[in-house]
Design a protein around this motif. Structure first.
Motif, short mmCIF file in Angstrom:
data_model
loop_
_atom_site.label_atom_id
_atom_site.label_comp_id
_atom_site.label_asym_id
_atom_site.label_seq_id
_atom_site.Cartn_x
_atom_site.Cartn_y
_atom_site.Cartn_z
N THR A 15 1.65 -11.24 -11.32
CA THR A 15 3.10 -11.32 -11.38
C THR A 15 3.74 -10.10 -12.04
OG1 THR A 15 3.02 -12.50 -13.48
CG2 THR A 15 3.07 -13.84 -11.46
N ASN A 16 2.97 -9.18 -12.55
CA ASN A 16 3.51 -8.00 -13.21
C ASN A 16 4.09 -7.05 -12.16
OD1 ASN A 16 3.99 -5.61 -14.53
ND2 ASN A 16 2.09 -5.64 -15.69
N PRO A 17 5.40 -6.80 -12.17
CA PRO A 17 6.01 -5.93 -11.16
C PRO A 17 5.56 -4.48 -11.27
CG PRO A 17 7.62 -6.49 -12.84
CD PRO A 17 6.38 -7.30 -13.12
N GLN A 18 4.96 -4.09 -12.38
CA GLN A 18 4.50 -2.71 -12.53
C GLN A 18 3.18 -2.46 -11.80
OE1 GLN A 18 6.47 -0.42 -13.95
NE2 GLN A 18 7.93 -2.08 -14.18
N VAL A 19 2.46 -3.52 -11.46
CA VAL A 19 1.18 -3.38 -10.77
C VAL A 19 1.44 -3.41 -9.28
CG1 VAL A 19 -1.07 -4.43 -10.37
CG2 VAL A 19 -0.08 -4.46 -12.66
N ARG A 20 1.03 -2.36 -8.58
CA ARG A 20 1.24 -2.26 -7.14
C ARG A 20 -0.11 -2.36 -6.44
NH1 ARG A 20 6.43 -1.85 -6.65
NH2 ARG A 20 7.59 -0.46 -7.96
N PRO A 21 -0.13 -2.98 -5.28
CA PRO A 21 -1.38 -3.01 -4.53
C PRO A 21 -1.75 -1.61 -4.06
CG PRO A 21 0.41 -3.87 -3.20
CD PRO A 21 0.96 -3.63 -4.58
N PRO A 22 -3.02 -1.35 -3.84
CA PRO A 22 -3.40 -0.01 -3.39
C PRO A 22 -2.87 0.27 -1.99
CG PRO A 22 -5.30 -1.48 -3.36
CD PRO A 22 -4.17 -2.23 -4.00
N ILE A 23 -2.67 1.52 -1.70
CA ILE A 23 -2.28 1.96 -0.36
C ILE A 23 -3.52 1.85 0.53
CG2 ILE A 23 -1.48 3.91 1.02
CD1 ILE A 23 -0.10 4.90 -1.62
N ARG A 24 -3.37 1.15 1.63
CA ARG A 24 -4.49 0.88 2.54
C ARG A 24 -4.58 2.00 3.57
NH1 ARG A 24 -6.15 -4.34 2.33
NH2 ARG A 24 -6.56 -4.42 4.57
N VAL A 25 -5.70 2.73 3.55
CA VAL A 25 -5.89 3.91 4.38
C VAL A 25 -6.98 3.64 5.42
CG1 VAL A 25 -6.48 6.38 4.39
CG2 VAL A 25 -5.26 5.38 2.43
N PHE A 26 -6.69 3.99 6.68
CA PHE A 26 -7.68 3.90 7.75
C PHE A 26 -8.00 5.32 8.19
CE2 PHE A 26 -9.16 3.50 12.08
CZ PHE A 26 -10.06 2.45 11.98
N ILE A 27 -9.29 5.64 8.32
CA ILE A 27 -9.73 6.99 8.64
C ILE A 27 -10.40 7.01 10.01
CG2 ILE A 27 -11.26 8.89 7.97
CD1 ILE A 27 -10.98 7.80 5.05
N ALA A 28 -9.90 7.87 10.91
CA ALA A 28 -10.49 8.07 12.23
C ALA A 28 -11.00 9.51 12.29
CB ALA A 28 -9.46 7.82 13.32
N GLU A 29 -12.32 9.66 12.17
CA GLU A 29 -12.96 10.99 12.12
C GLU A 29 -14.33 10.84 12.77
OE1 GLU A 29 -14.37 14.44 11.88
OE2 GLU A 29 -12.39 14.33 10.95
N ASP A 30 -14.68 11.76 13.69
CA ASP A 30 -15.95 11.62 14.40
C ASP A 30 -17.13 12.28 13.68
OD1 ASP A 30 -15.01 14.16 14.97
OD2 ASP A 30 -15.65 14.14 17.06
N ASN A 31 -16.90 13.12 12.71
CA ASN A 31 -17.99 13.73 11.96
C ASN A 31 -18.41 12.78 10.84
OD1 ASN A 31 -19.03 15.28 9.55
ND2 ASN A 31 -19.09 16.90 11.10
#
Length: 170
Positions: A15-31
């Motif tokens: 419930t703490n408004p100062q805590v934010r969920p992490p930014i969800r990153v999807f990576i598309a890379e063939d190497n």
């Protein structure tokens, strides 16, 4: 401390408004090596989380949507397809910002990527901190602390600035 329940601590975090969920990153890379390194860099950051990766252009939109990515990092040359082709195939209902990662430092290619819908263009030979800052800047609907200053997603500048203004008056 004695007498304090574990659930009370969890409740406070949620419930703490100062805590934010992490930014969800999807990576598309063939190497494989670069994909693994990008995932490690993203996961090392406390405010970022790699929610998935692919080496296949055909999987980008379905996997990124299924994983509820906030930002997609897309290789300019993803196996059998170019990043531009993948951008052109973006479903109309997907507004997730896409950052192109490329080995090509060619201004007309940068312009073409941005005109095709990329939210940013980063060089593989560039500084990883620049890519991480780009991810933070382009994450939608979030107010983020970046390098000591507050940065707002472009589509939310007015609302976020108003929220900050209202918050600082109290």
């Amino acid at each position: 401390p004695p007498g304090q329940s574990w659930s009370a601590g969890v409740e406070n975090v949620v419930t703490n408004p100062q805590v934010r969920p992490p930014i969800r990153v999807f990576i598309a890379e063939d190497n494989d090596d670069l994909r693994g390194a990008l995932k490690a860099f993203v996961d090392f950051e406390p405010d970022l989380q790699c929610v998935g990766t692919t080496d296949n252009a055909a999987d980008v939109w379905t996997q990124a949507s299924r994983m509820r990515a906030n930002v997609i990092v897309l290789d300019m040359e993803l196996g059998e397809a170019s990043g531009l082709a993948v951008l052109r195939e973006r479903p109309v209902d997907v507004r997730t910002p896409v950052l192109i990662l490329s080995g090509h430092d060619h201004p007309p290619l940068v312009e073409k990527a941005l005109a095709t819908g990329a939210a940013g263009y980063f060089l593989k030979s560039g500084d990883m901190d620049e890519l991480l800052a780009g991810i933070r800047k382009r994450a939608p609907d979030m107010i983020l602390q970046v390098g000591g200053s507050i940065s707002f997603a472009p589509e939310n500048d007015g609302a976020a600035a108003q929220w900050l203004s209202d918050d600082t008056r109290h």
